[in-house]
Design a protein around this motif. Structure first.
Motif, mmCIF file in Angstrom:
data_model
loop_
_atom_site.group_PDB
_atom_site.id
_atom_site.type_symbol
_atom_site.label_atom_id
_atom_site.label_comp_id
_atom_site.label_asym_id
_atom_site.label_seq_id
_atom_site.Cartn_x
_atom_site.Cartn_y
_atom_site.Cartn_z
ATOM 1 N N LEU A 1 20.408 2.190 23.975
ATOM 2 C CA LEU A 1 19.924 2.200 25.347
ATOM 3 C C LEU A 1 18.611 2.970 25.482
ATOM 4 N N GLY A 2 17.744 2.441 26.355
ATOM 5 C CA GLY A 2 16.589 3.222 26.768
ATOM 6 C C GLY A 2 17.040 4.376 27.655
ATOM 7 N N HIS A 3 16.145 5.331 27.846
ATOM 8 C CA HIS A 3 16.487 6.554 28.574
ATOM 9 C C HIS A 3 17.008 6.258 29.979
ATOM 10 N N ARG A 4 16.334 5.399 30.724
ATOM 11 C CA ARG A 4 16.752 5.122 32.096
ATOM 12 C C ARG A 4 17.860 4.088 32.137
ATOM 13 N N ALA A 5 17.941 3.216 31.128
ATOM 14 C CA ALA A 5 19.048 2.255 31.067
ATOM 15 C C ALA A 5 20.382 2.992 30.941
ATOM 16 N N LYS A 6 20.383 4.060 30.192
ATOM 17 C CA LYS A 6 21.596 4.877 30.083
ATOM 18 C C LYS A 6 21.996 5.413 31.451
ATOM 19 N N ALA A 7 20.977 5.920 32.186
ATOM 20 C CA ALA A 7 21.291 6.460 33.521
ATOM 21 C C ALA A 7 21.764 5.370 34.468
ATOM 22 N N ASP B 1 27.542 10.248 32.724
ATOM 23 C CA ASP B 1 28.207 10.264 31.416
ATOM 24 C C ASP B 1 27.219 10.783 30.386
ATOM 25 N N PRO B 2 27.431 11.968 29.848
ATOM 26 C CA PRO B 2 26.450 12.523 28.902
ATOM 27 C C PRO B 2 26.433 11.792 27.566
ATOM 28 N N ASP B 3 27.509 11.105 27.179
ATOM 29 C CA ASP B 3 27.563 10.470 25.866
ATOM 30 C C ASP B 3 28.263 9.123 25.981
ATOM 31 N N PRO B 4 27.459 8.031 26.149
ATOM 32 C CA PRO B 4 28.076 6.709 26.322
ATOM 33 C C PRO B 4 28.419 6.015 25.009
ATOM 34 N N ARG B 5 28.252 6.696 23.900
ATOM 35 C CA ARG B 5 28.513 6.035 22.625
ATOM 36 C C ARG B 5 29.977 5.573 22.540
ATOM 37 N N ASP C 1 11.801 2.508 28.913
ATOM 38 C CA ASP C 1 13.018 3.275 29.149
ATOM 39 C C ASP C 1 14.071 2.467 29.897
ATOM 40 N N ASP C 2 13.660 1.360 30.559
ATOM 41 C CA ASP C 2 14.622 0.506 31.275
ATOM 42 C C ASP C 2 15.283 -0.525 30.364
#
Length: 668
Positions: free
Chosen positions: A424-430, A436-440, A470-471
């Motif tokens: 994931l890109g930085h903002r895609a994760k958000a 969620d700090p760790d979506p792995r 990042d998106d």
């Protein structure tokens, strides 16, 4: 008068038909003749008084005798040598080795102590510092000034100053003492003391030439020469001639030429350059201290110039490196390759897998990375967004210099195995995993295929206004073609990375040749992103240089200030220059002194400027401004400051060295 033996000896000084004119020619001034055919002989050991009223030409005659001036016509021979044929440095040597001057106004250098004033002739004769200091102290002690050696002229009475001047005249032996109105500025008691000293020196074998307008003083000499309107009108023994026998005999027997002769082994013309430079630096430092305010203001110009150059270059380099660092994340070796319609018409070209394999084999190419990407629906639970899904090879982070923030990137083996993994890109994760700090290990549905999250990329931003990286989400290239972009038969574009920034242009040329050979037409397009980035870096470098050049202008302005101050210094110290020339300084000695003063001035300014630049840079760093100091830039700015002293100090120093000694001595 002299004895028969002495009279038979060749004259020490012989003037034949000497004339002296001023003005005329190219000077634009009316011609005036001061001396009209002077014939005069003076033998070693004589005590001669030249007497005359003001304007009679007696001081002009003394200047000629002492080698401070040259005759306009006639001959002046010293020990048989024609003085008129000597160049300025040879005249300086003659003054240094044969003559000692005692002036009416004392002509002591105000910034030097009594001892240093006395040492001056020996300095230019090359006598080592310890020896000349001992000799100066001995001469001052002999003249009753043992306790005044470290006093400056303003701390001495008139009689004491004149005794210092006499000691200076004796420093190099004083074979011939030229005393110009030595009692004129003294009270009667001090005048009597000075005349007693001259008598004593005459008795010891020195040749004394006394210039005076006072008939009573002149009659104390052994011989009186009267001059009137530039002509000698009388020449005969004075009342003191009766006591001259012993002196004349001493002169005839080999000239007991000096009460205190130069020490044995004293060096001749060859002098240590470092000793000369050290003395010039000492005199220059004192000269700078005479007018501290003016020196400080001049230093300020140099300080501002040096500090400006250092700070401007440091700020410019900091900005450039920051830009290069930011551009580095975009890839300073990257080119973009895709098919396009040829200029002559026809269907658009296609970049095949075989083309990419051939390009990967080129020596200037490091990576070939085909890319497929489009905005498609991405879902997680009930959350759905249109997201640009970027399908690329496993080495994508290396090509784009893009670090991971969390987890890992997929491997080459996972790509070949079509493993459904997503980064994931930085903002895609958000977007998909808020809070969620760790979506792995979580799942995303990309199109209609589930993909497992294995990592997130560091924040990057957008390039040139395009969609923000990042998106995006990133999936393996082969898995993307098999699971998401099933109808895609070729990549949307291909990223080609050269082996190094220097190999970008050769790599682009090689790719063009290869594809033209394979396709037979120019049905492709190469966009050289690296060239654009390097052009931007070069622009930043040019801006840095421009800032440095702008700052260097202030250094030049400071140099002009140095020249102005040095020109003023030369004008203010004319008499000092004349004194140094009278005691034997050569032109290069005078030039060295003033050039050293200019360099010392800029040296002090350069040191202060480097410190000021460092302090200013530290303040900027503390304020968050990117600053990168360069030792080369600091050394260059410092060297430029020294060069400024040499360049802008040379003309004033040369001007000082070319002064006429007589004019300089008469200066205020």
């Amino acid at each position: 008068m002299v004895s028969g033996a002495s009279a038979a000896a060749p004259p020490l000084i012989a003037l034949t038909g000497v004339r002296k004119r001023y003005g005329g020619g190219s000077s634009g001034q009316p011609e005036t003749e001061v001396l009209h055919g002077i014939d005069l002989e003076i033998r070693a050991g004589e005590f001669v008084a030249i007497v005359g009223q003001s304007g009679s030409g007696k001081s002009t005659l003394m200047n000629l005798l002492g080698g401070l001036d040259r005759p306009s016509a006639g001959h002046y021979r010293f020990e048989g040598r024609d003085v008129a044929s000597l160049d300025p440095d040879a005249l300086a040597r003659l003054r240094r080795e044969a003559f000692g001057f005692v002036f009416q106004g004392y002509h002591l250098i105000a910034s030097e102590t009594a001892r240093e004033n006395v040492e001056l002739p020996a300095l230019y004769a090359g006598l080592p510092p310890p020896a000349r200091a001992d000799r100066a102290r001995a001469l001052l002690a002999r003249l009753g000034l043992a306790d005044k050696t470290e006093h400056r002229p303003h701390q001495l009475s008139g009689g004491q100053q004149q005794r210092v001047a006499i000691a200076r005249a004796l420093m190099n032996g004083g074979r011939v003492l030229l005393a110009d109105e030595p009692t004129g500025a003294l009270d009667s008691a001090s005048g009597a003391e000075v005349m007693a000293l001259l008598h004593q020196l005459a008795d010891e074998g020195h040749t004394i030439v006394l210039i005076t307008h006072d008939r009573g003083v002149a009659e104390q000499a052994h011989r009186v020469v009267e001059i009137r309107d530039g002509r000698i009108v009388a020449d005969g023994p004075g009342p003191g001639a009766a006591s001259s026998t012993s002196a004349a005999s001493a002169a005839a027997g080999g000239t007991q030429a000096a009460t205190a002769p130069m020490p044995p082994g004293s060096p001749g013309p060859a002098r240590a350059w470092h000793a000369d430079l050290g003395e010039a630096a000492r005199a220059a430092w004192r000269g700078m201290g005479r007018n501290r305010l003016r020196t400080g203001l001049t230093l300020l110009g140099i300080v501002i110039g040096v500090a400006s150059v250092i700070v401007m270059l440091a700020v410019g380099e900091g900005a450039r490196q920051r830009v290069v660092q930011q551009m580095g994340t975009l890839g300073t070796t990257i080119m973009y390759l895709g098919g396009s319609a040829p200029a002559e018409g026809g269907p658009p070209g296609r970049i095949t897998d075989e083309d990419l394999s051939a390009i990967a084999g080129l020596p200037d190419v490091a990576h070939v990375m085909p890319v497929i990407g489009d905005p498609i629906p991405v879902r997680r639970g009930r959350l759905e967004r249109q997201v640009y899904v970027f399908a690329a090879e496993w080495f994508m982070p290396r090509v784009h210099q893009w670090p991971l923030a969390q987890g890992r990137f997929y491997t080459e083996a996972e790509d070949r195995a079509l493993t459904p993994l997503v980064v994931l890109g930085h903002r895609a994760k958000a977007h998909f995993f808020p809070g969620d700090p760790d979506p792995r290990g979580r799942q995303l549905l990309i199109g209609d295929s589930p993909f497992e999250v294995i990592g997130t990329l560091a924040e990057r931003g957008a390039e040139s206004g395009a969609q923000s990286y990042d998106d995006m989400v990133f999936i393996p290239y082969r898995a993307g073609r098999a699971r998401v972009y099933r109808v895609q038969t070729q990549p949307d574009y291909t990223v080609v990375a050269a082996a190094s920034p220097r190999q970008v242009a050769p790599a682009e040329a090689a790719i063009r040749r290869l594809l033209l050979a394979r396709h037979g037409r120019a049905d492709f397009e190469i966009s050289n992103a690296a060239a654009r980035l390097q052009a931007e870096a070069q622009t930043r470098r040019s801006m840095t240089m421009m800032l440095g050049l702008i700052a260097a202008v202030s250094l030049v302005v400071g140099g002009i200030g140095v020249m102005n101050v040095m020109l003023m210094t030369v004008r203010e110290r004319l008499r000092e220059i004349g004194i140094r020339m009278a005691v034997g300084a050569r032109q290069r000695d005078v030039q060295r002194q003033f050039l050293t003063e200019a360099v010392l001035l800029t040296l002090a300014g350069g040191v202060a400027g480097v410190l000021a630049g460092g302090i200013t840079g530290a303040v900027l760093v503390a304020s968050g401004v990117p600053v990168v100091f360069s030792v080369r830039a600091m050394a260059g700015a410092f060297a430029c400051a020294l060069a400024t002293g040499l360049v802008f100090g040379w003309a004033p120093a040369r001007s000082a060295s070319r002064l006429d000694p007589v004019v300089a001595l008469a200066g205020d």
